[in-house]
Write a protein that holds these residues in place. Structure first.
Motif, PDB file in Angstrom:
ATOM      1  N   VAL A  26     -53.408  -6.664   6.732  1.00 40.06           N
ATOM      2  CA  VAL A  26     -53.887  -7.751   5.254  1.00 40.06           C
ATOM      3  C   VAL A  26     -55.847  -7.595   5.761  1.00 40.06           C
ATOM      4  N   LEU A  27     -56.287  -7.375   7.386  1.00 41.64           N
ATOM      5  CA  LEU A  27     -57.151  -6.965   7.208  1.00 41.64           C
ATOM      6  C   LEU A  27     -57.710  -5.002   5.960  1.00 41.64           C
ATOM      7  N   VAL A  28     -57.099  -4.108   6.665  1.00 40.26           N
ATOM      8  CA  VAL A  28     -57.690  -3.242   6.044  1.00 40.26           C
ATOM      9  C   VAL A  28     -56.954  -3.017   4.646  1.00 40.26           C
ATOM     10  N   GLY A  29     -56.243  -3.965   3.637  1.00 46.95           N
ATOM     11  CA  GLY A  29     -55.683  -3.980   2.587  1.00 46.95           C
ATOM     12  C   GLY A  29     -56.747  -4.938   1.626  1.00 46.95           C
ATOM     13  N   SER A  30     -57.355  -5.948   2.096  1.00 50.82           N
ATOM     14  CA  SER A  30     -58.303  -6.413   1.528  1.00 50.82           C
ATOM     15  C   SER A  30     -59.727  -6.153   1.776  1.00 50.82           C
ATOM     16  N   ASN A  31     -60.149  -5.137   2.622  1.00 49.65           N
ATOM     17  CA  ASN A  31     -61.275  -4.267   2.755  1.00 49.65           C
ATOM     18  C   ASN A  31     -61.294  -3.598   2.059  1.00 49.65           C
ATOM     19  N   LEU A  32     -60.515  -2.645   1.707  1.00 47.74           N
ATOM     20  CA  LEU A  32     -60.448  -1.914   0.869  1.00 47.74           C
ATOM     21  C   LEU A  32     -60.474  -2.248  -0.574  1.00 47.74           C
ATOM     22  N   LEU A  33     -59.396  -3.468  -0.876  1.00 47.33           N
ATOM     23  CA  LEU A  33     -59.833  -3.437  -2.479  1.00 47.33           C
ATOM     24  C   LEU A  33     -61.101  -4.268  -2.610  1.00 47.33           C
ATOM     25  N   VAL A  34     -61.849  -5.051  -1.499  1.00 43.97           N
ATOM     26  CA  VAL A  34     -63.143  -5.534  -1.724  1.00 43.97           C
ATOM     27  C   VAL A  34     -63.808  -4.639  -1.987  1.00 43.97           C
ATOM     28  N   SER A  35     -63.863  -3.441  -1.545  1.00 40.91           N
ATOM     29  CA  SER A  35     -65.053  -2.603  -1.404  1.00 40.91           C
ATOM     30  C   SER A  35     -64.298  -1.557  -2.407  1.00 40.91           C
ATOM     31  N   MET A  36     -63.636  -1.166  -3.399  1.00 38.16           N
ATOM     32  CA  MET A  36     -62.757  -0.731  -4.387  1.00 38.16           C
ATOM     33  C   MET A  36     -63.423  -1.618  -5.695  1.00 38.16           C
ATOM     34  N   THR A  37     -63.887  -3.232  -5.587  1.00 35.55           N
ATOM     35  CA  THR A  37     -64.390  -3.697  -6.718  1.00 35.55           C
ATOM     36  C   THR A  37     -65.449  -4.591  -6.613  1.00 35.55           C
ATOM     37  N   ARG A  38     -65.902  -3.527  -5.656  1.00 39.04           N
ATOM     38  CA  ARG A  38     -67.201  -4.451  -5.158  1.00 39.04           C
ATOM     39  C   ARG A  38     -68.126  -4.338  -5.998  1.00 39.04           C
ATOM     40  N   SER A  39     -68.392  -3.285  -6.869  1.00 41.88           N
ATOM     41  CA  SER A  39     -69.248  -3.363  -8.322  1.00 41.88           C
ATOM     42  C   SER A  39     -68.916  -4.011  -8.897  1.00 41.88           C
ATOM     43  N   LEU A  40     -67.925  -4.293  -9.832  1.00 45.44           N
ATOM     44  CA  LEU A  40     -66.702  -4.657 -10.350  1.00 45.44           C
ATOM     45  C   LEU A  40     -67.106  -6.525 -10.871  1.00 45.44           C
ATOM     46  N   ILE A  41     -67.373  -6.941  -9.702  1.00 48.42           N
ATOM     47  CA  ILE A  41     -67.055  -8.374  -8.907  1.00 48.42           C
ATOM     48  C   ILE A  41     -68.873  -9.077  -9.087  1.00 48.42           C
ATOM     49  N   SER A  42     -68.533 -10.515  -9.683  1.00 49.58           N
ATOM     50  CA  SER A  42     -70.304 -10.436 -10.235  1.00 49.58           C
ATOM     51  C   SER A  42     -70.308 -11.420  -8.855  1.00 49.58           C
ATOM     52  N   PRO A  43     -71.370 -11.434  -8.778  1.00 52.03           N
ATOM     53  CA  PRO A  43     -72.092 -11.778  -6.948  1.00 52.03           C
ATOM     54  C   PRO A  43     -71.397 -13.672  -7.392  1.00 52.03           C
ATOM     55  N   LYS A  44     -71.828 -14.572  -8.304  1.00 52.36           N
ATOM     56  CA  LYS A  44     -71.590 -15.892  -8.644  1.00 52.36           C
ATOM     57  C   LYS A  44     -69.787 -16.234  -8.404  1.00 52.36           C
ATOM     58  N   VAL A  45     -68.686 -14.722  -9.011  1.00 49.54           N
ATOM     59  CA  VAL A  45     -67.951 -15.776  -8.104  1.00 49.54           C
ATOM     60  C   VAL A  45     -66.745 -14.768  -7.311  1.00 49.54           C
ATOM     61  N   ARG A  46     -67.752 -14.300  -6.659  1.00 50.22           N
ATOM     62  CA  ARG A  46     -67.531 -13.535  -5.291  1.00 50.22           C
ATOM     63  C   ARG A  46     -66.051 -14.140  -4.626  1.00 50.22           C
ATOM     64  N   ILE A  47     -66.689 -14.777  -3.551  1.00 45.98           N
ATOM     65  CA  ILE A  47     -65.644 -15.635  -2.709  1.00 45.98           C
ATOM     66  C   ILE A  47     -64.240 -16.254  -3.454  1.00 45.98           C
ATOM     67  N   PRO A  48     -64.307 -16.498  -4.500  1.00 49.64           N
ATOM     68  CA  PRO A  48     -63.373 -17.214  -5.274  1.00 49.64           C
ATOM     69  C   PRO A  48     -62.665 -15.848  -5.522  1.00 49.64           C
ATOM     70  N   ILE A  49     -62.829 -14.259  -5.367  1.00 50.26           N
ATOM     71  CA  ILE A  49     -62.237 -12.976  -5.960  1.00 50.26           C
ATOM     72  C   ILE A  49     -61.914 -12.769  -4.739  1.00 50.26           C
ATOM     73  N   PHE A  50     -62.546 -12.570  -3.667  1.00 44.46           N
ATOM     74  CA  PHE A  50     -62.584 -12.389  -2.248  1.00 44.46           C
ATOM     75  C   PHE A  50     -60.860 -13.306  -1.914  1.00 44.46           C
ATOM     76  N   VAL A  51     -60.991 -14.239  -1.935  1.00 43.47           N
ATOM     77  CA  VAL A  51     -59.683 -15.120  -1.607  1.00 43.47           C
ATOM     78  C   VAL A  51     -57.891 -14.824  -2.475  1.00 43.47           C
ATOM     79  N   LEU A  52     -58.450 -14.945  -3.446  1.00 40.46           N
ATOM     80  CA  LEU A  52     -57.544 -14.360  -4.222  1.00 40.46           C
ATOM     81  C   LEU A  52     -56.917 -13.290  -4.373  1.00 40.46           C
ATOM     82  N   LEU A  53     -57.353 -11.992  -3.608  1.00 42.38           N
ATOM     83  CA  LEU A  53     -56.980 -10.537  -3.442  1.00 42.38           C
ATOM     84  C   LEU A  53     -56.381 -11.213  -1.551  1.00 42.38           C
TER      85      LEU A  53
END
Length: 237
Positions: free
Chosen positions: A48-75
């Motif tokens: 889960v750690l490797v997968g979540s870091n991969l997905l978050v890093s790939m999508t970091r430029s697409l995620i608004s800072p205001k909703v980043r925590i809920p998106i991270f939790v969803l991933l």
């Protein structure tokens, strides 16, 4: 950007999830009655750690800072669901043993913390390495604590590894003490707290010893200073 050597050192030792950050203590103490359980939980958390870091890093430029925590939790929740179903299908006995603590990986502070503190600010490859090293460090802590409790509590090591992890892990099963009565306290939650406390103290003592050890540069400076002072008039020969 952090160097890969620093990422490896932080994940395995200096910033270890358990011994450095004191995170994920709930699953740590709950599932580490044996080294086998610790290994299973550690591998699941590493995935889960490797997968979540991969997905978050790939999508970091697409995620608004205001909703980043809920998106991270969803991933993270999506990855945990995949790991949970995979373990239920292929490692059913281990899945039953770990029970509710597999879905609770979603609430693991270490996973969300690495997504927020590292993966959301770094490129893909360093984020993968960070997740892998943090996962391995967490797995080592789980196995070490589980092994300590299992040896003191029942005199075995990696008991039932072949049943929980598969026939390939048969070689890990060891009986260290024949007819050993065991210390029942070590298999109970209070024993987990005691064992964890002693392991943390041991790490702190090692860190202090390493800090007090002079480096090669310091040793060379001391040698040159001694030579200077031993020369006539304080001058080098």
């Amino acid at each position: 950007m952090s160097t890969y050597s620093q990422i490896i050192r932080d994940g395995l030792w200096h910033n270890n999830v358990v011994f450095g950050q004191l995170l994920a203590l709930c699953p740590l103490l709950a599932v580490t009655s044996t080294a086998t359980n610790g290994l299973g939980m550690g591998l699941a958390s590493t995935a889960v750690l490797v997968g979540s870091n991969l997905l978050v890093s790939m999508t970091r430029s697409l995620i608004s800072p205001k909703v980043r925590i809920p998106i991270f939790v969803l991933l993270i929740a999506t990855l945990v669901s995949l790991v949970d179903m995979t373990m239920n299908a292929w490692l059913h006995d281990l899945h039953k043993m770990l029970g509710l603590f597999i879905p609770l990986i979603v609430t693991n502070c270490a996973i969300l913390g690495r997504a927020e503190a590292f993966a959301s600010r770094q490129p893909v490859l360093p984020s993968i390495v960070d997740g892998l090293m943090m996962g391995i460090g967490f797995t080592l802590a789980l196995v070490l604590l589980g092994a300590t409790r299992e040896i003191l509590g029942s005199g075995t090591l990696f008991a039932n590894a072949s049943l929980l992890l598969g026939s390939g892990f048969t070689g890990l099963e060891l009986v260290l003490f024949e007819d050993y009565q065991g210390i029942v306290l070590m298999l109970l939650p209070p024993g987990g707290f005691l064992a964890l406390g002693f392991l943390i103290v041991a790490k702190r003592l090692l860190d202090r010893r390493f800090e007090q050890r002079p480096t090669n540069t310091q040793a060379n400076q001391i040698t040159v200073t001694d030579l200077d002072e031993s020369s006539p008039g304080g001058e080098t020969a």
